[in-house]
Design a protein around this motif. Sequence first.
Motif, PDB file in Angstrom:
ATOM      1  N   GLU A 193       1.904  14.483  10.200  1.00 32.29           N
ATOM      2  CA  GLU A 193       1.710  13.055  10.416  1.00 32.29           C
ATOM      3  C   GLU A 193       1.179  12.457   9.124  1.00 32.29           C
ATOM      4  O   GLU A 193       0.071  12.780   8.676  1.00 32.29           O
ATOM      5  N   ARG A 194       1.959  11.563   8.529  1.00 26.81           N
ATOM      6  CA  ARG A 194       1.584  11.031   7.219  1.00 26.81           C
ATOM      7  C   ARG A 194       0.747   9.763   7.355  1.00 26.81           C
ATOM      8  O   ARG A 194      -0.151   9.521   6.567  1.00 26.81           O
ATOM      9  N   GLN A 195       1.070   8.960   8.357  1.00 25.92           N
ATOM     10  CA  GLN A 195       0.277   7.768   8.599  1.00 25.92           C
ATOM     11  C   GLN A 195       0.425   7.343  10.036  1.00 25.92           C
ATOM     12  O   GLN A 195       1.369   7.747  10.717  1.00 25.92           O
ATOM     13  N   ARG A 196      -0.515   6.522  10.479  1.00 28.54           N
ATOM     14  CA  ARG A 196      -0.592   6.199  11.892  1.00 28.54           C
ATOM     15  C   ARG A 196      -0.962   4.743  12.067  1.00 28.54           C
ATOM     16  O   ARG A 196      -1.764   4.209  11.301  1.00 28.54           O
ATOM     17  N   THR A 217       0.828  -1.215   0.000  1.00 28.44           N
ATOM     18  CA  THR A 217       0.000   0.000   0.000  1.00 28.44           C
ATOM     19  C   THR A 217       0.854   1.253   0.000  1.00 28.44           C
ATOM     20  O   THR A 217       0.323   2.354   0.005  1.00 28.44           O
ATOM     21  N   SER A 273       9.842   7.827  11.619  1.00 29.73           N
ATOM     22  CA  SER A 273       8.799   6.928  12.113  1.00 29.73           C
ATOM     23  C   SER A 273       9.097   6.568  13.557  1.00 29.73           C
ATOM     24  O   SER A 273      10.261   6.504  13.963  1.00 29.73           O
ATOM     25  N   ARG A 310       2.732   2.318   2.405  1.00 30.61           N
ATOM     26  CA  ARG A 310       2.701   3.018   3.686  1.00 30.61           C
ATOM     27  C   ARG A 310       4.085   3.261   4.254  1.00 30.61           C
ATOM     28  O   ARG A 310       4.244   4.094   5.131  1.00 30.61           O
ATOM     29  N   PHE A 316       3.470   5.988  14.406  1.00 25.48           N
ATOM     30  CA  PHE A 316       3.148   6.935  13.335  1.00 25.48           C
ATOM     31  C   PHE A 316       4.409   7.367  12.624  1.00 25.48           C
ATOM     32  O   PHE A 316       5.533   7.027  13.024  1.00 25.48           O
ATOM     33  N   GLN A 317       4.197   8.111  11.534  1.00 30.88           N
ATOM     34  CA  GLN A 317       5.296   8.572  10.685  1.00 30.88           C
ATOM     35  C   GLN A 317       5.099  10.042  10.362  1.00 30.88           C
ATOM     36  O   GLN A 317       3.969  10.468  10.099  1.00 30.88           O
TER      37      GLN A 317
END
Lengths: 114, 115
Positions: free
Chosen positions: B54-57, A97, B33, A99, B47-48
Amino acid sequence: AQSVSQHNHHVILSEAASLELGCNYSYGGTVNLFWYVQYPGQHLQLLLKYFSGDPLVKGIKGFEAEFIKSKFSFNLRKPSVQWSDTAEYFCALETNTGRRALTFGSGTRLQVQP
Amino acid sequence: DAGVTQSPTHLIKTRGQQVTLRCSPKSGHDTVSWYQQALGQGPQFIFQYYEEEERQRGNFPDRFSGHQFPNYSSELNVNALLLGDSALYLCASSPSKTGGIETQYFGPGTRLLVL
């Protein structure tokens, strides 16, 4: 959701013995697979990686791993371990994905006795 | 090159307190990250951060928050500490423009003990 299982929690070997650490994953799509090593008192380091192509990949320090898609497995091997291989080994995956985040297994503690 | 550095190395807090952990990425890395590694477990993605956002969690509650500064360094904040927050907190940095996740370097971690 994806997951990684490492069934060997603690492995004790004598020097020169062969090593195989199991790793199985669960995910319905394409994955990138990794083995990381954490030597006592040191940072997590990448040992080897599999993205695509030849399912047998070679890493640093004589380690190799084989990806078997039908078994959802990515086992780590070394023909002859050394005392300096004593460490914790983690299998991890990254899903397709994009990520850029890793899902780790619970780790295998390898103890090599001289 | 100092690699990824984290501070402090160890920290003891009591339940209900708040804590801030710090991370300086490897030179040339702009993505940070954070992972939590409980005793006997593998690291779990928290998270990152990239470009100060914050791009993703991962699957962590809102008590866990972060920040990235213009120099790419980052902080992890945990509010209302629980005993279960006791863990090694790892920071990992990577360059966004070159390579994939295999370019990620991990720091030594901050060991947090909540009493």
